[in-house]
Design a protein around this motif. Structure first.
Motif, short mmCIF file in Angstrom:
data_model
loop_
_atom_site.label_atom_id
_atom_site.label_comp_id
_atom_site.label_asym_id
_atom_site.label_seq_id
_atom_site.Cartn_x
_atom_site.Cartn_y
_atom_site.Cartn_z
N TRP A 39 73.18 -62.46 -92.77
CA TRP A 39 72.42 -61.57 -93.66
C TRP A 39 73.17 -60.26 -93.85
CZ3 TRP A 39 67.41 -62.04 -90.34
CH2 TRP A 39 66.85 -63.31 -90.49
N GLN A 44 72.29 -58.46 -97.34
CA GLN A 44 70.85 -58.63 -97.50
C GLN A 44 70.09 -57.70 -96.56
OE1 GLN A 44 70.02 -62.74 -96.76
NE2 GLN A 44 71.14 -63.44 -98.54
N ALA A 74 68.01 -55.99 -100.53
CA ALA A 74 69.36 -56.16 -101.07
C ALA A 74 69.58 -55.28 -102.30
CB ALA A 74 69.62 -57.63 -101.41
#
Length: 130
Positions: A39, A44, A74
């Motif tokens: 991530w 993100q 994001a």
């Protein structure tokens, strides 16, 4: 002053290690750290680094989708890309924001992501005189 600000942010209780996230999200024992780090690499989510450990913002994880990054995060990170470092982003999320009616972005991220994205855009635009 910077050290005090970092200490205040970290002591807020809003931060988790990779292993803590992996346990909360129910990731298998074989590769606990892969999802949170992916991530981060995919932008993100962001982390703050303290004493060699990456800490992820708890307020940016959406429990309704399995403790995954909040949908609007994001976009906020994209707005700040190249303008704020990770600590600057953390301070922004933790600070009362007049664009958000005196609320902190971290308190609205899950429920009102569009407002938080707009506040981030306002932050980078700054004061525009006509």
């Amino acid at each position: 002053m910077v050290a005090k600000a970092r200490k205040t942010v970290l002591e807020s209780g809003d931060w988790l290690t990779t292993a803590q996230i992996a346990r909360m999200a129910g990731f298998g024992d074989s590769n606990l750290r892969s999802h949170p780090n992916k991530w981060k690499n995919d932008e993100q989510i962001f982390t703050v680094r303290h004493r060699g450990v990456d800490y992820f913002p708890r307020y940016a994880l959406d429990g309704s989708i399995g403790c995954r990054p909040a949908k609007g995060l994001a976009s906020v990170l994209s707005v700040f890309h190249g303008r704020k470092d990770d600590w600057g982003i953390a301070y922004w999320f933790a600070s009362v924001n007049s664009f958000l009616g005196g609320k902190r972005p971290q308190d609205l991220l899950l429920d009102q992501p569009d407002r938080v994205i707009a506040a981030a855009e306002d932050e980078v635009t700054g004061v525009v005189h006509g």
